[in-house]
Enzyme design. Structure first.
Site, short mmCIF file in Angstrom:
data_model
loop_
_atom_site.label_atom_id
_atom_site.label_comp_id
_atom_site.label_asym_id
_atom_site.label_seq_id
_atom_site.Cartn_x
_atom_site.Cartn_y
_atom_site.Cartn_z
N CYS A 56 28.89 18.32 -32.26
CA CYS A 56 29.22 17.28 -33.25
C CYS A 56 28.00 16.40 -33.53
O CYS A 56 27.70 16.07 -34.67
CB CYS A 56 30.38 16.44 -32.76
SG CYS A 56 30.92 15.17 -33.94
N CYS A 116 38.17 15.33 -28.99
CA CYS A 116 38.83 14.51 -30.01
C CYS A 116 39.82 15.29 -30.86
O CYS A 116 40.80 14.73 -31.33
CB CYS A 116 37.79 13.83 -30.90
SG CYS A 116 36.85 14.94 -31.98
#
Length: 374
Positions: free
Chosen positions: A109, A208
């Site tokens: 990410c 997440c």
């Protein structure tokens, strides 16, 4: 002679809705920079409330980030990067597990979203830097080059997940929390003093995009059940599984082995083979690794030349170990001064020279102590 203060920068503050990114944005604004807050919408179907969610992609998080921006007094936007996140992070995560490797989506990410897609868009809009709430430090050298270093407080250091950043990305990165020796309680107290409602908000945990923390369940929905054998080092079947992707190297719990080992000691996952859908288990000492090769190296500056001695970190919350490393035909060849345990292909190895991050690479293969002895 009076030293000229650094010019104010146009800063895009990535605000997850948590306390760290909110305080980082507040510190950047307080330092005189022209700050704009942005929340990244990374989920195509965000949950309305955080109940049961431990990530940073909910609608509630977006609202928390907006409220923090209002208190700080900075403009705020929500940018939809859900499709890019799905392609570069989520699909990569699933594919790596399917191939028998253990990925780290936070590194991906940072590499692909926060300091690639987000940074590219920020620069195109005239911003000078992207600010995040990571605990790490960027050092500006006299020649204008930049180095990534560990945070002042090793207990909170997050340089491991930033080891994928190259020098160009570092030139536009800002980490306001990295150079202060403050505990998390002090960060929360600072947020409270600033009137930020996220001061007491729990930290996000785990991955997440897996709201309930059930990684195996998430993978099962994406990849389906694929029954196979659990075997010992001799190849004897000792159990069965519903998908080799549900295991990681070094795993001890949840093996569901029908009978104990001959020596009565626990068994651990030693190998995952997606080709024949088998999981190999054995004694803990068989996890000892003396060396590895790693691919896709990324350097926080110039690539090292020749063999060198470094310290290495192999997990986001792991310790350091001394290694000798050398770049050979584009791959990083690493030997450990002392054997380390439970190194999983797919994870990152990050090299350090003191506190400076040298670079990062993805572990491809390992050499076990037992193999070396043989």
């Amino acid at each position: 002679m009076t030293k000229t203060p650094p010019r104010p920068l146009r800063v895009l503050a990535a605000m997850s809705g948590g306390v760290d990114s909110a305080v980082a944005a507040a510190r950047a604004a307080e330092a005189g920079h022209d700050v704009t807050g942005v929340h990244l919408a990374l989920s195509a179907n965000p949950q309305s409330f955080r109940t049961g969610a431990r990530g940073c992609c909910t609608i509630e998080d977006s609202r928390d980030a907006r409220r923090a921006a209002d208190v700080i007094g900075i403009p705020f936007y929500v940018w939809d990067l859900a499709e890019r996140f799905r392609e570069d992070v989520v699909e990569d995560f699933v594919a790596e597990y399917e191939a028998g490797r253990t990925p780290n989506p936070c590194l991906r990410c940072n590499e692909k979203i926060k300091f690639a897609a987000l940074l590219d868009k920020a620069l195109a809009l005239g911003f000078d830097a992207v600010c995040t709430g990571h605990y790490a430090t960027v050092v500006l050298n006299e020649d204008g080059s930049r180095e990534l270093h560990r945070a002042s407080d090793m207990a909170k250091d997050q340089s491991y997940v930033l080891g994928v950043l190259d020098e160009k990305q570092l030139a536009h990165a800002m980490f306001p929390l990295g150079d202060t020796l403050t505990t998390k309680d002090e960060i929360r107290a600072e947020a409270e003093r600033r009137g930020l409602a996220v001061a007491k908000k729990p930290d996000s945990h785990d991955i997440c995009f897996i709201a309930d923390g059930d990684t195996q369940g998430f993978l099962a929905k994406r990849l389906g059940k694929a029954e196979g054998d659990i075997v010992d080092e001799s190849g004897t079947k000792v159990g069965s599984h519903e998908g080799a992707y549900g295991f990681t190297i070094g795993q001890r719990k949840g093996l569901r082995i029908g009978h104990p080992a001959a020596d009565g000691k626990p068994r651990y996952v030693l190998d995952i083979s997606p080709v024949n859908n088998t999981v190999t288990v054995g004694p803990v000492e068989a996890l000892d690794v003396t060396g590895l090769t790693a691919i896709k190296p990324r350097w926080c500056g110039d690539a090292p030349v020749g063999s060198g001695i470094y310290t290495a970190q192999l997990r986001a919350h792991g310790g350091e170990t001394t290694v000798t490393a050398e770049l050979v035909d584009g791959e990083l060849v690493v030997n450990f001064a002392e054997a380390v345990r439970g190194v999983a292909p797919g994870q990152a190895i990050v090299l350090y020279d003191g506190t400076r991050v040298v670079g990062s690479a993805t572990i491809a293969t390992t050499t076990r102590r037992t193999e070396a002895l043989a």
